[in-house]
Design an enzyme around this catalytic site. Structure first.
Site, mmCIF file in Angstrom:
data_model
loop_
_atom_site.group_PDB
_atom_site.id
_atom_site.type_symbol
_atom_site.label_atom_id
_atom_site.label_comp_id
_atom_site.label_asym_id
_atom_site.label_seq_id
_atom_site.Cartn_x
_atom_site.Cartn_y
_atom_site.Cartn_z
ATOM 1 C CG ASP A 311 -9.182 3.337 0.580
ATOM 2 O OD1 ASP A 311 -9.630 2.606 -0.319
ATOM 3 O OD2 ASP A 311 -9.007 2.965 1.749
ATOM 4 C CE LYS A 312 -16.450 1.111 0.385
ATOM 5 N NZ LYS A 312 -16.632 0.477 1.727
#
Length: 631
Positions: A311-312
């Protein structure tokens, strides 16, 4: 009586050793054969009793254990009047069992270190408003506690009154004391170096940081990997096979001593202890270095990962937007003060980032604030009309944007920024670019993952594709996909798994929970949500991304270590059994000595993992458990 005898195994081992030494002294020092035989007979009887009890207990549950092989071998040697070998075999077997137990206790030192750091008492406020010392288990949520200089914080809680500096090395691994003021969060087991604090108990007992960490580590160390389950099944068949083989040899050769020797040499002691000591040592190393591996099975799967999906926000990036770029036009000092005054009243993340960036600056009273939906804020400050927002708001306010400004705007947008423009009385004075910053050192950490054999590094984010591409290009990721909803991330992971890839997913939010649960290995950042932490297989405490390469390297080293121990154990047994038939020097005593030597070898090999440190890792290995929040 049986329980009493088993509880005295260590003392029996010691007495047997003394009797054996006395027997050799009588034989070689005084040539007293009677005393020699008496000492070895007594040592044999004493030694075989606890072993026989364990063998009978195993037979009651229909398990043919190693203890049975040794018991039969010792009884056989005793009746053929080979007292020397029967005594030495029992002593070495008992000594090996003591060595195994002692070593496993040492490898579980991570839990002991945690429990030693956990506080035992607290100063609790009573009905009279006074503070009195109570047992830690008498503290309830909501209680007010007093922490003095040099004392341990007894619970996870919130500061009500006071200021001080707390050493959180036992929690975060950072040696620099952290300043605590009203509303600051504190953790159980940390130490107040100076000051006095009154705190409200938010989580107590087993629900504190220490309670949860200890629980997770204990569960992990008690779990069994596939390799251990295989050895359990193998032992159930192997032990009866050795017993049958010895009977066949006795039937064919009529040599009972040869048959008894086969029983002794066939004991797979190193095989039984080798894998557990590797697993426990690997999990202990992880616990000391801020990595919670939730079980031995996780080690096996994680070591084989070839694709890691990230996930960023909050994982590759810090998760809090910051002012990355800014530019002023004309006389902007007063405009910056107006901007700080307006944003100080806002709860918007971009507003908080601006206030943090401007720091201590002159403020003015804000009047007649108007929120423009999807645009920004218009307010009266110090008799001036101030507009703070995006390009659309500037156009609405008829603010002139010249070519220089338009060029800067295009550049900021290309860099992945969210734009905040400030105009005073229709003239643009400030342009700010705000974006979530990439975690420091992440690029180097990702390269270490590649060096460890990870083929694909993929980012999935709900953010726009342009911003995601910028992060991916900066970090050298294999793939980048934006506009991803939680169900899209899960579908993508399923697609990778359908292609035969072993996938790990790294995330921190509630929306990451389905992906964390679905991936072969779910890895949660320690400062993430409770749901993310609970559904994951690995937790990186303190959200320290640099622990990820260490975690992968550790699991690979642990998997290799397990295989080495299996090969050592099986190799020794094969060599011993072959030596029985093709050499003249092999006997029961030598065989058992080699057996115990092999047990010591696999134990020492497994314990090497306690000192494991990833080569080339930027960060020094911490000697304390690291966690930000596990609740």
């Amino acid at each position: 009586m049986q329980r009493f005898i088993l509880s005295k195994k260590n003392q029996i081992t010691f007495i047997s050793g003394i009797l054996i030494v006395l027997g050799f002294i009588a034989h070689f020092g005084f040539e007293n054969v009677g005393l020699f035989n008496a000492a070895f007979i007594l040592a044999s009887i004493l030694g075989v009793i606890p072993i026989a009890i364990q063998a009978i207990s195993a037979l009651k549950v229909k398990v043919v254990s190693i203890d049975l092989l040794v018991t039969i071998a010792v009884i056989g040697a005793f009746f053929i009047q080979n007292y020397e070998e029967s005594a030495i075999v029992t002593f070495l077997f008992l000594f090996g069992a003591w060595l195994e137990a002692r070593t496993l206790n040492q490898t579980r030192s991570a839990i002991k270190e945690l429990t030693d750091m956990a506080p035992e008492v607290a100063l609790k406020q009573n009905e009279k408003g006074e503070f009195a010392e109570v047992d830690i288990w008498d503290v309830d949520e909501g209680d007010t506690l007093l922490v003095k200089t040099g004392a341990k914080v007894p619970v996870d809680g919130t500061v009500l009154i006071g200021e001080g500096h707390i050493n959180e090395a036992s929690i975060t691994g950072e040696a620099v004391p952290v300043s605590k003021i009203k509303d600051s969060e504190v953790f159980a087991g940390t130490i107040l170096e100076n000051g006095t604090l009154q705190i409200q108990a938010d989580r107590v007992g087993e629900d504190t940081t220490f309670g949860k960490i200890i629980e997770l580590v204990e569960e992990a160390q008690d779990s069994k990997s596939e390799a251990e389950r295989f050895i359990d099944r193998f032992s159930k068949w192997y032990t009866p096979t050795v017993l049958v083989l010895s009977l066949i040899v006795w039937f064919i050769s009529k040599d009972i001593e040869l048959a008894i020797t086969i029983l002794v040499l066939g004991c797979p002691g190193a095989l039984v202890i080798g894998v557990p000591v590797s697993n426990v040592s690997g999990i202990g190393n992880g616990a000391k270095n801020g990595i919670l591996l939730k079980g031995s099975e996780v080690i096996n799967d994680f070591s084989k990962v070839d694709s890691i999906v990230f996930d960023k926000t909050g994982t590759l990036t810090i998760g809090n937007p910051e002012v990355a770029e800014s530019k002023t036009y004309g006389e902007a000092n007063r405009a910056l003060s107006y901007l700080a005054s307006i944003e100080a009243e806002s709860d918007h993340p971009l507003g908080k980032a601006i206030v943090a960036d401007l720091g201590e600056i002159e403020r003015y009273t804000v009047e007649e604030t108007e929120v423009v939906k999807g645009g920004g804020i218009i307010a009266q400050v110090d008799g001036h009309r101030v507009a703070v927002g995006n390009v659309a708001l500037m156009e609405q306010e008829n603010v002139s944007l010249n070519q220089e400004v338009l060029t800067d705007i295009k550049k900021y947008e290309k860099n992945g920024n969210s734009l905040v423009l400030t105009a005073v009385d229709g003239k643009l004075n400030v342009l700010m670019g705000i974006r979530d910053q990439v975690r420091k050192g992440v690029k180097e950490d990702l390269q270490e993952l590649k060096n460890l054999g990870v083929k694909n590094l993929i980012v999935l984010s709900g953010d726009n594709q342009g911003t995601v591409d910028l992060v991916a290009n900066e970090l050298g990721l294999t793939e980048a996909h934006g506009h991803m909803l939680p169900e899209d991330k899960s579908a993508y992971i399923e697609k990778l798994q359908a292609e035969g890839q072993i996938v790990a997913f790294v995330g921190d939010g509630v929306n990451d929970s389905p992906s964390l649960a679905l991936a072969d290995i779910g890895i949660a950042m320690g400062s993430g949500t409770d749901v993310a932490i609970e559904t994951s297989d690995v937790v990186l405490m303190n959200s320290d991304f640099s622990r990820l390469p260490h975690a992968l390297g550790l699991t690979k080293a642990t998997a290799r270590n397990m295989m080495q121990n299996i090969l050592i154990a099986i190799g020794v047994v094969l060599v011993l059994l072959v030596s029985v038939f093709f050499s003249d020097w092999m006997n029961m005593s030598i065989g058992m000595l080699v057996h115990e030597g092999s047990i010591l070898v696999v134990i020492l090999n497994g314990m090497r993992l306690l000192k494991y440190r990833l080569k080339g890792n930027r960060q020094e290995t911490s000697t304390e458990v690291i966690t930000e929040r596990v609740s």
